[in-house]
Design an enzyme around this catalytic site. Structure first.
Site, PDB file in Angstrom:
ATOM      1  CG  MET A  62      10.840  -1.817  10.091  1.00 16.13           C
ATOM      2  SD  MET A  62      11.566  -0.266   9.548  1.00 16.13           S
ATOM      3  CE  MET A  62      13.281  -0.561  10.001  1.00 16.13           C
ATOM      4  CG  LEU A  95       7.153   1.374  -0.415  1.00 12.96           C
ATOM      5  CD1 LEU A  95       7.967   1.020  -1.664  1.00 12.96           C
ATOM      6  CD2 LEU A  95       6.183   0.252  -0.088  1.00 12.96           C
ATOM      7  CG  HIS A  96       8.255   0.175   6.418  1.00 12.73           C
ATOM      8  ND1 HIS A  96       8.515  -1.186   6.459  1.00 12.73           N
ATOM      9  CD2 HIS A  96       6.908   0.302   6.590  1.00 12.73           C
ATOM     10  CE1 HIS A  96       7.393  -1.832   6.670  1.00 12.73           C
ATOM     11  NE2 HIS A  96       6.386  -0.958   6.739  1.00 12.73           N
ATOM     12  CG  LEU A 143       6.135 -14.152   7.978  1.00 14.89           C
ATOM     13  CD1 LEU A 143       7.316 -15.032   8.380  1.00 14.89           C
ATOM     14  CD2 LEU A 143       4.856 -14.995   7.884  1.00 14.89           C
ATOM     15  CG  ASP A 182       0.491  -6.970   8.149  1.00 17.78           C
ATOM     16  OD1 ASP A 182       0.098  -6.334   9.144  1.00 17.78           O
ATOM     17  OD2 ASP A 182       1.137  -6.459   7.226  1.00 17.78           O
ATOM     18  CD  GLN A 190      -6.159  -3.639   2.636  1.00 15.76           C
ATOM     19  OE1 GLN A 190      -6.033  -4.102   1.503  1.00 15.76           O
ATOM     20  NE2 GLN A 190      -5.196  -3.774   3.532  1.00 15.76           N
ATOM     21  CG  MET A 233      -1.918  -1.199   1.162  1.00 20.47           C
ATOM     22  SD  MET A 233      -3.494  -0.890   1.977  1.00 20.47           S
ATOM     23  CE  MET A 233      -2.959  -0.492   3.637  1.00 20.47           C
ATOM     24  N   GLY A 286      10.837  -2.896   5.917  1.00 14.31           N
ATOM     25  CA  GLY A 286      10.100  -4.160   5.871  1.00 14.31           C
ATOM     26  C   GLY A 286       9.690  -4.503   4.447  1.00 14.31           C
ATOM     27  CG  HIS A 287       6.904  -2.092   2.354  1.00 12.31           C
ATOM     28  ND1 HIS A 287       6.793  -1.026   3.209  1.00 12.31           N
ATOM     29  CD2 HIS A 287       5.670  -2.626   2.259  1.00 12.31           C
ATOM     30  CE1 HIS A 287       5.534  -0.903   3.608  1.00 12.31           C
ATOM     31  NE2 HIS A 287       4.827  -1.863   3.045  1.00 12.31           N
TER      32      HIS A 287
END
Lengths: 287, 287
Positions: free
Chosen positions: B184, B33-34, B148, B150, B61, B30, B36-37
């Site tokens: 993150m 970005l950080h 992971l 989420d 969502q 979405m 983690g992405h």
């Protein structure tokens, strides 16, 4: 014709055909094949280099009091017909392959499922949307073929494939009829000879409505009325619905205009069978 | 990095890459970005010859009172990060392309969506399942990568892809954390400095539960209790849930046994942010 009894065999077949080019045509069925199904195979044969059919009597599209357990299973005859029609492969999945342990996904198209057969058969179209999605994902065809006899189902599948952006084309194939006009259906086997004779009235009811429209009638109620009269005159009393609707959306129309031909859809109970049929009430021949 | 602003461009890109071989890796996001992405991009880069990301803030969502409108949009920075990470293409669809006129299809996974975030955010996972299905069908990747962090979403997507027989592999990528252990998240931007400082307690709560399990504790209630204490000690009062669950099914467990490591999941409100985190309560290091 190659028999593909599990997903691995199907995937292998599908991958090899895709690599060889020319396009894969897919005809999903519940078996008990008749000339209507064979018209789907012929359409696929004409448009695609490779043709695969499936036979799967899908439990999730039958209600608890419907005919899942007695639905006709005629696998040997089906295979012979498919082979004769030039079908290249037949996918025959087990229930556990389509709905593995822990399965829980549901798909709904609430608007298109709301009326007509969806109202009479709650959950039916959810089951159709689900199994069609799974089969299309397994087969990965370029084109999928469905009969227009199941008109509401056809619109549902078109919408489903558009909404979920599935990478394929959906083709509707005209209804194949017996000599008296009765639409070919696996469920015609449930009719005894006397019921079978009366069943021709479904087609005559649709023709009567079409003729009335061609004479200039624009009232959905009057068009429905004339169709009901034909059914009643044939002794068909258990009419689930007779409905004139917009042909693309199935929404009710206040008046039939020249802008868009409407579709008439009907469903009746005759003996132990439930029969449906439909016709676009075109103003011109050949539509 | 190639910008793909509509479905036609995406399909062209995807077809050409598929024809060239080597596999397509897909990272749906979405935006905002950080690191983690970027770990997802790196994982895709390692496993696939071609890597495509998407940025789409999916309206279906978000609940009516959630943060859809204020969700951070940082497209320029996102593009720079993706380019630096070696992403080959970025798909940027409009809402109308994902949900065209007349769209009505719904997807549900009622069991996996029932509790935890699904209970707090009704409809959230239906929206996730829907957009992921559409994006996967459009991109047609060989592998799709999800964080992971989420965890419930990851299990839902695994189940969805299995149930609908989508022809791809789903890979979960471990959570990337700040130096104090905070996972993150794009929503960390909502925290003011004081809240940001307190947010490290989420990770410490998970570690405390893991340590207690390593000391032999098998009671989910006691493991949850120690995590709650850590949160409360940090002044985090609005705890939505702290739950020890079976790691594969998210079902409640009566007692934690040596047979399967459970997962602890937690969700809190801190300032205007909603934060989630999770950890498999492994008995061994490195799990």
């Amino acid at each position: 014709m190659e028999l593909l009894t599990d997903a691995q065999a199907l995937t292998r077949w599908s991958r090899a055909r895709r690599a060889s080019g020319g396009g894969i045509g897919f005809v999903p069925t519940m078996g008990a094949l008749h000339a209507g199904h064979i018209a789907l195979i012929h359409a696929a044969r004409q448009q695609c280099a490779h043709v695969v059919a499936s036979i799967f009597v899908n439990p999730t599209q039958f209600g608890p009091n419907e005919d899942f357990s007695r639905y006709p299973r005629t696998l040997e005859a089906d295979q012979a017909m498919l082979t004769a029609a030039g079908c290249d492969a037949l996918y025959l999945p087990e229930v556990r392959e389509i709905y593995p342990e822990g399965f829980q996904t549901r798909i709904q198209l609430p608007e298109i499922s709301a009326g007509l057969c969806g109202a009479v058969r709650p959950g039916h179209f959810d089951g159709v949307a689900l199994v069609v999605t799974i089969l299309l994902n397994r087969v990965q065809p370029d084109v999928a073929f469905f009969g227009l006899k199941d008109y509401q189902q056809f619109l549902l599948i078109e919408r489903l494939v558009t909404d979920l952006a599935m990478p394929l084309r959906v083709v509707g194939v005209p209804t194949v009829r017996e000599s008296d006009g009765l639409a070919m259906s696996s469920r015609n086997r449930y009719l005894n000879p006397e019921e079978r004779q009366r069943a021709g009235a479904l087609y005559r009811a649709l023709l009567a409505a079409r003729d009335l429209r061609r004479a200039g009638e624009g009232s959905p109620e009057l068009l429905e009325g004339v169709a009901r009269e034909v059914l009643h005159a044939a002794g068909i009393e258990r009419v689930e619905y007779v409905a004139v609707r917009a042909a693309r959306t199935l929404l009710k129309v206040a008046t039939v205009t020249d802008d868009e031909d409407p579709v008439m859809l009907l469903a009746v109970r005759l003996g132990s069978a439930r029969l449906i049929d439909n016709m676009v009430l075109s103003r011109e021949d050949g539509a």
